[in-house]
Scaffold this active site. Structure first.
Site, short mmCIF file in Angstrom:
data_model
loop_
_atom_site.label_atom_id
_atom_site.label_comp_id
_atom_site.label_asym_id
_atom_site.label_seq_id
_atom_site.Cartn_x
_atom_site.Cartn_y
_atom_site.Cartn_z
N HIS A 86 0.82 -1.22 0.00
CA HIS A 86 0.00 0.00 0.00
C HIS A 86 0.85 1.26 0.00
O HIS A 86 2.03 1.24 0.34
CB HIS A 86 -1.00 0.02 1.16
CG HIS A 86 -0.42 -0.02 2.54
ND1 HIS A 86 -0.28 -1.18 3.29
CD2 HIS A 86 0.04 0.98 3.35
CE1 HIS A 86 0.23 -0.88 4.47
NE2 HIS A 86 0.44 0.42 4.54
N GLN A 96 -3.82 3.55 1.59
CA GLN A 96 -4.17 3.56 3.02
C GLN A 96 -4.26 5.02 3.46
O GLN A 96 -3.29 5.77 3.32
CB GLN A 96 -3.07 2.84 3.81
CG GLN A 96 -3.31 2.78 5.32
CD GLN A 96 -2.12 2.14 6.04
OE1 GLN A 96 -0.98 2.57 5.89
NE2 GLN A 96 -2.38 1.10 6.81
N HIS A 129 3.99 6.96 3.87
CA HIS A 129 4.93 5.83 3.71
C HIS A 129 4.50 4.92 2.57
O HIS A 129 3.39 4.99 2.07
CB HIS A 129 5.07 5.01 5.01
CG HIS A 129 3.81 4.34 5.48
ND1 HIS A 129 2.96 4.88 6.39
CD2 HIS A 129 3.27 3.13 5.18
CE1 HIS A 129 1.96 4.06 6.64
NE2 HIS A 129 2.12 2.98 5.90
N GLU A 165 7.42 0.62 5.24
CA GLU A 165 6.80 -0.35 6.14
C GLU A 165 6.89 -1.73 5.51
O GLU A 165 6.68 -1.85 4.29
CB GLU A 165 5.32 0.03 6.34
CG GLU A 165 4.53 -0.97 7.19
CD GLU A 165 3.02 -0.63 7.24
OE1 GLU A 165 2.59 0.35 6.60
OE2 GLU A 165 2.29 -1.36 7.91
N GLU A 208 -7.32 4.01 10.40
CA GLU A 208 -6.91 3.82 9.01
C GLU A 208 -8.06 3.28 8.18
O GLU A 208 -8.95 2.60 8.68
CB GLU A 208 -5.71 2.87 8.92
CG GLU A 208 -6.00 1.46 9.41
CD GLU A 208 -4.81 0.52 9.24
OE1 GLU A 208 -3.72 0.87 9.72
OE2 GLU A 208 -4.98 -0.54 8.62
N1 CMX Z 1 8.26 10.26 5.80
C1 CMX Z 1 9.43 10.90 5.52
N2 CMX Z 1 10.19 11.54 6.46
C2 CMX Z 1 9.70 11.50 7.72
C3 CMX Z 1 8.50 10.86 8.08
C4 CMX Z 1 7.76 10.23 7.05
N3 CMX Z 1 6.61 9.60 7.29
N4 CMX Z 1 8.29 11.02 9.40
C5 CMX Z 1 9.33 11.74 9.87
N5 CMX Z 1 10.18 12.02 8.86
C6 CMX Z 1 11.42 12.79 8.95
C7 CMX Z 1 11.17 14.15 9.56
O1 CMX Z 1 10.81 15.09 8.59
C8 CMX Z 1 12.51 14.48 10.22
O2 CMX Z 1 13.39 14.95 9.25
P1 CMX Z 1 14.40 16.17 9.59
O3 CMX Z 1 15.30 15.64 10.67
O4 CMX Z 1 15.10 16.43 8.29
O5 CMX Z 1 13.52 17.30 10.06
C9 CMX Z 1 13.00 13.11 10.68
O6 CMX Z 1 12.30 12.14 9.86
C10 CMX Z 1 12.69 12.87 12.14
O7 CMX Z 1 11.30 13.07 12.30
P2 CMX Z 1 10.58 13.62 13.60
O8 CMX Z 1 9.43 14.49 13.15
O9 CMX Z 1 11.58 14.21 14.54
O10 CMX Z 1 9.89 12.35 14.21
P3 CMX Z 1 10.53 11.15 14.99
O11 CMX Z 1 11.99 10.96 14.69
O12 CMX Z 1 10.09 11.23 16.39
O13 CMX Z 1 9.69 9.96 14.28
C11 CMX Z 1 9.60 8.16 12.76
C12 CMX Z 1 9.83 9.67 12.91
C13 CMX Z 1 9.61 7.86 11.26
C14 CMX Z 1 10.71 7.40 13.48
C15 CMX Z 1 8.20 7.85 13.39
O14 CMX Z 1 7.20 8.57 12.70
C16 CMX Z 1 7.87 6.38 13.39
O15 CMX Z 1 8.29 5.62 14.25
N6 CMX Z 1 7.07 5.89 12.38
C17 CMX Z 1 6.69 4.51 12.30
C18 CMX Z 1 5.31 4.26 12.83
C19 CMX Z 1 4.22 4.94 12.02
O16 CMX Z 1 4.47 5.81 11.19
N7 CMX Z 1 2.95 4.50 12.26
C20 CMX Z 1 1.80 5.01 11.57
C21 CMX Z 1 1.37 4.15 10.38
C22 CMX Z 1 0.75 2.85 10.80
C23 CMX Z 1 0.34 1.92 9.67
O17 CMX Z 1 0.75 2.05 8.53
O18 CMX Z 1 -0.43 0.98 9.97
CO CO Z 2 0.82 1.36 6.39
#
Ligand code: CMX
Ligand code: CO
Length: 137
Positions: free
Chosen positions: A8, A55, A79, A129, A44
């Site tokens: 997705h 999604q 993502h 993911e 979602e």
């Molecule tokens: N895509 C691209 N870049 C991303 C991003 C995304 N989705 N989320 C964060 N970033 C980038 C930010 O822009 C930031 O970049 P800079 O340092 O250049 O500013 C960097 O990553 C760090 O981001 P942050 O805002 O400080 O956030 P965190 O580090 O606390 O968390 C992440 C980022 C990815 C580790 C966290 O969002 C995570 O653990 N994601 C996985 C879980 C998730 O997204 N669950 C929801 C979906 C569930 C599903 O699909 O079922």
């Molecule tokens: Co997903």
């Protein structure tokens, strides 16, 4: 653990009802299911589009991953998800290739799937993911 199939494309939205309404009005599609996934902090909806899915993700609160993302970036691509047959093998394979894993072991996502994330900074700013479906790929 190859191949990785596109499962997705996920979009962060502020208002799931409004986003679903637009998808239905413009593209004539309705979600296959809607689900609150507490562990991921989202509600979602999954829309079938041929062989893969769109999604739509609405955060449950501002301090969740999708809530933080919306605050920083606004609505948009969140993502890509790749389906794998065995997520444990895929994660071990990625570790051996030097992947920067967010989840070292799988969590449970929508519909009981095993999921794990790889950091976006490693792949051209795209959060990845992995998904192992409960009922097989
Ligand atoms: N895509 C691209 N870049 C991303 C991003 C995304 N989705 N989320 C964060 N970033 C980038 C930010 O822009 C930031 O970049 P800079 O340092 O250049 O500013 C960097 O990553 C760090 O981001 P942050 O805002 O400080 O956030 P965190 O580090 O606390 O968390 C992440 C980022 C990815 C580790 C966290 O969002 C995570 O653990 N994601 C996985 C879980 C998730 O997204 N669950 C929801 C979906 C569930 C599903 O699909 O079922
Ligand atoms: Co997903």
């Amino acid at each position: 653990m190859k191949p990785y199939n596109l499962d997705h494309v996920a979009i962060a939205v502020r208002d799931l009802d409004a986003a679903l309404g637009e998808y239905e009005r413009l593209y004539g599609v309705r979600p296959l299911y809607r689900e609150v996934v507490q562990e991921q902090g989202v509600e979602e909806a999954m829309i079938a589009m041929g062989g893969s899915f769109v999604q739509l993700l609405q955060p449950l609160s501002p301090e969740t991953p999708v809530g933080t993302f919306l605050e920083k970036n606004g609505e948009g691509l969140h993502h890509l998800a790749f389906a794998v047959a065995d997520i444990a093998i895929a994660l071990a394979d990625l570790v051996s290739e030097g992947a920067r894993l967010i989840d070292e072991s799988p969590r449970i996502g929508g519909r009981g799937a095993k999921i794990a994330f790889v950091h976006p900074k490693q792949t051209a700013g795209t959060l990845i993911e992995l998904v192992e479906h409960a009922d097989g790929p």
